[in-house]
Design an enzyme around this catalytic site. Structure first.
Site, PDB file in Angstrom:
ATOM      1  N   LYS A  80      -9.231  -0.575  10.100  1.00 40.58           N
ATOM      2  CA  LYS A  80      -9.205  -1.570   9.035  1.00 40.58           C
ATOM      3  C   LYS A  80      -8.287  -2.704   9.455  1.00 40.58           C
ATOM      4  O   LYS A  80      -7.106  -2.499   9.736  1.00 40.58           O
ATOM      5  CB  LYS A  80      -8.702  -0.934   7.742  1.00 40.58           C
TER       6      LYS A  80
ATOM      7  N   CYS B 237       0.802  -1.224   0.000  1.00 42.60           N
ATOM      8  CA  CYS B 237       0.000   0.000   0.000  1.00 42.60           C
ATOM      9  C   CYS B 237       0.836   1.276   0.000  1.00 42.60           C
ATOM     10  O   CYS B 237       0.331   2.352   0.369  1.00 42.60           O
ATOM     11  CB  CYS B 237      -0.982  -0.024   1.166  1.00 42.60           C
TER      12      CYS B 237
ATOM     13  N   GLU C  13      -7.126   4.149  17.188  1.00 45.77           N
ATOM     14  CA  GLU C  13      -7.013   4.450  15.762  1.00 45.77           C
ATOM     15  C   GLU C  13      -8.088   5.454  15.337  1.00 45.77           C
ATOM     16  O   GLU C  13      -7.816   6.413  14.632  1.00 45.77           O
ATOM     17  CB  GLU C  13      -7.204   3.160  14.939  1.00 45.77           C
TER      18      GLU C  13
ATOM     19  N   ARG D  41      -0.055  -7.775   4.981  1.00 47.40           N
ATOM     20  CA  ARG D  41      -0.241  -6.379   5.356  1.00 47.40           C
ATOM     21  C   ARG D  41      -0.291  -6.171   6.872  1.00 47.40           C
ATOM     22  O   ARG D  41      -0.776  -5.180   7.358  1.00 47.40           O
ATOM     23  CB  ARG D  41      -1.540  -5.844   4.744  1.00 47.40           C
TER      24      ARG D  41
ATOM     25  N   ARG E 211      -8.940  -8.789  -3.782  1.00 43.77           N
ATOM     26  CA  ARG E 211      -7.561  -8.715  -4.285  1.00 43.77           C
ATOM     27  C   ARG E 211      -7.452  -9.357  -5.658  1.00 43.77           C
ATOM     28  O   ARG E 211      -6.660  -8.913  -6.486  1.00 43.77           O
ATOM     29  CB  ARG E 211      -6.591  -9.315  -3.262  1.00 43.77           C
TER      30      ARG E 211
ATOM     31  N   TYR F 154     -21.248  -5.018  -1.749  1.00 46.82           N
ATOM     32  CA  TYR F 154     -21.435  -5.539  -3.109  1.00 46.82           C
ATOM     33  C   TYR F 154     -22.881  -5.984  -3.317  1.00 46.82           C
ATOM     34  O   TYR F 154     -23.282  -6.274  -4.426  1.00 46.82           O
ATOM     35  CB  TYR F 154     -20.449  -6.686  -3.364  1.00 46.82           C
TER      36      TYR F 154
ATOM     37  N   LYS G  16     -13.825  -1.935   9.024  1.00 49.56           N
ATOM     38  CA  LYS G  16     -13.728  -2.881   7.915  1.00 49.56           C
ATOM     39  C   LYS G  16     -12.894  -4.085   8.340  1.00 49.56           C
ATOM     40  O   LYS G  16     -11.827  -3.888   8.918  1.00 49.56           O
ATOM     41  CB  LYS G  16     -13.067  -2.175   6.740  1.00 49.56           C
TER      42      LYS G  16
HETATM   43  C1  PBG Z   1      -7.185  -1.247  -0.764  1.00 50.61           C
HETATM   44  C2  PBG Z   1      -8.448  -1.905  -0.390  1.00 50.61           C
HETATM   45  C3  PBG Z   1      -8.692  -3.263  -0.114  1.00 50.61           C
HETATM   46  C4  PBG Z   1     -10.067  -3.362   0.083  1.00 50.61           C
HETATM   47  C5  PBG Z   1     -10.612  -2.100  -0.080  1.00 50.61           C
HETATM   48  N1  PBG Z   1      -9.591  -1.219  -0.348  1.00 50.61           N
HETATM   49  C6  PBG Z   1      -7.780  -4.431  -0.108  1.00 50.61           C
HETATM   50  C7  PBG Z   1      -6.823  -4.623   0.982  1.00 50.61           C
HETATM   51  O1  PBG Z   1      -6.666  -3.822   1.888  1.00 50.61           O
HETATM   52  O2  PBG Z   1      -6.127  -5.621   0.895  1.00 50.61           O
HETATM   53  C8  PBG Z   1     -10.831  -4.635   0.352  1.00 50.61           C
HETATM   54  C9  PBG Z   1     -12.285  -4.598  -0.010  1.00 50.61           C
HETATM   55  C10 PBG Z   1     -12.953  -5.914  -0.042  1.00 50.61           C
HETATM   56  O3  PBG Z   1     -12.435  -6.983   0.308  1.00 50.61           O
HETATM   57  O4  PBG Z   1     -14.118  -5.901  -0.448  1.00 50.61           O
HETATM   58  N2  PBG Z   1      -6.252  -1.104   0.245  1.00 50.61           N
END
Ligand code: PBG
Length: 343
Positions: A212, A127, A250, A234, A222, A330, A265
């Site tokens: 997140k 990232c 955070e 990550r 991904r 989605y 998330k």
């Molecule tokens: C980008 C990002 C990700 C997702 C949203 N923005 C991937 C990640 O962090 O690996 C995941 C969204 C999803 O799984 O629906 N950093």
């Protein structure tokens, strides 16, 4: 039989609606949309049935489809035509998101949010740009013996902030209504707020991916966005799934830096966090019902084990009940249609 309380009295037809505590509306949803600069036709995303990567030329049509279902907002993700170690196509004036944004903002009424991150744009899939890390950063491979360990690489936090500033400004210039940093870099909200304000975009809100987690539920995304890390994982920037109190730190940190909307998330495995953020803060709370949460319901429904429409509705309702004001999902179009939002 003398009972002081008979809860079933309020569960009869016609009164259930009057006493229901939570409602879902099509306007609660943001629909993710994937724009792909490497294709000139729509490409179905196998692990996310019903979703496609669309070419820039079809980005307006794709957003119109979302609006027709009754959903007013989209989140744009881009697949660039090329990648490099810095992810420079992320802020290019003729980048995939910038091109799509100009068209979508000129031709539709959609409220357009952009994901601000570098993982789809860097050739290593992390990232942000990399730097040599210190012991414990571990991106060189955790299972390697100390003596033959690869040089440890990790994301350069402060260099990434500069890139995020450029991306945010380029998105705002191209017409983004809101920007959403998702890279979990320290200081990302302050950096982007400062850059947007300096360039005259003080009216553009920031929705921070504030808490997140480093989640295995991002797998299908991904594949869809071609953003899997080429090595390592990550976990040195996204949060440890074990931690709830840390999420409060955070989120507080992002509030202090000027975040307008606070996102948690993934959603379903982290409803405790959604609920705690709702209680602790008075900002709008967003939850991202991620790709893996979508894929697993579809997979079970395909086998005939679950009723897709029912479990999708129940999932989104539970996210709302936990305290989310808005939901990235989605399922947005399908659920909006079943709620009667289609125009
Ligand atoms: C980008 C990002 C990700 C997702 C949203 N923005 C991937 C990640 O962090 O690996 C995941 C969204 C999803 O799984 O629906 N950093």
């Amino acid at each position: 039989m003398e009972l002081t309380y008979r809860p079933r009295r309020l569960r009869r037809d016609r009164i259930r609606g009057l006493v229901s505590e939570t409602t879902l509306e099509p306007t609660d949803f943001i629909a993710p949309v994937f724009v792909d600069a490497t294709t000139d036709e729509r490409v179905p995303i196998e692990s996310m049935p019903g979703h496609e990567r669309v070419p820039i030329d079809e980005s307006v049509d794709r957003v119109e489809e979302v609006l027709e279902a009754g959903v007013e907002s989209v989140m744009l993700f881009g697949i660039p035509r090329s990648k490099d170690p810095e992810g420079s196509r992320a802020w290019a004036d003729d980048g995939v998101i910038q091109e799509a944004l100009r068209r979508i903002s000129a031709e539709t009424d959609a409220y357009v949010v952009t994901d601000v991150c570098l993982c789809e744009y860097t050739d290593h899939g992390h990232c942000g740009p990399l730097e040599e890390g210190v012991r414990g950063d571990g991106e060189g491979g955790e299972n390697v013996h100390a003596h033959d360990r690869e040089p440890t690489l990790t994301v350069d936090n402060d260099a990434t902030l500069e890139a995020l500033e450029r991306i945010a400004v380029s998105h705002a210039e191209a017409g983004a209504d809101m920007v959403a940093p998702s890279g979990m870099m320290d200081g990302m909200v302050a950096a982007m707020r400062g850059a947007l304000d300096r360039e005259g975009f003080e009216h553009v809100p920031i929705m921070s991916y504030a808490a997140k987690y480093e989640s295995a539920f991002y797998g299908p995304f991904r594949d869809a966005a071609d953003g899997a890390p080429a090595f390592g994982n990550r976990r040195h920037y996204q949060m440890d799934p074990a931690n709830a109190r840390e999420a409060m730190r955070e989120v507080r940190h992002d509030v202090e830096q000027g975040a307008d909307v606070l996102m948690v998330k993934p959603a379903l495995p982290y409803l405790d966090i959604v609920s705690a953020v709702r209680r602790e803060f008075d900002h709008p709370v967003a939850a991202y019902n991620v790709s893996g949460e979508y894929a697993m319901l579809h997979a079970a429904a395909e086998k005939g084990w679950l009723d897709l429409e029912a479990v999708a509705l129940e999932s989104l309702l539970s996210i709302k009940r936990a305290g989310a004001d808005l939901i990235l999902t989605y399922f947005a179009e399908d659920v909006a249609r079943s709620l009667g939002g289609a125009r």
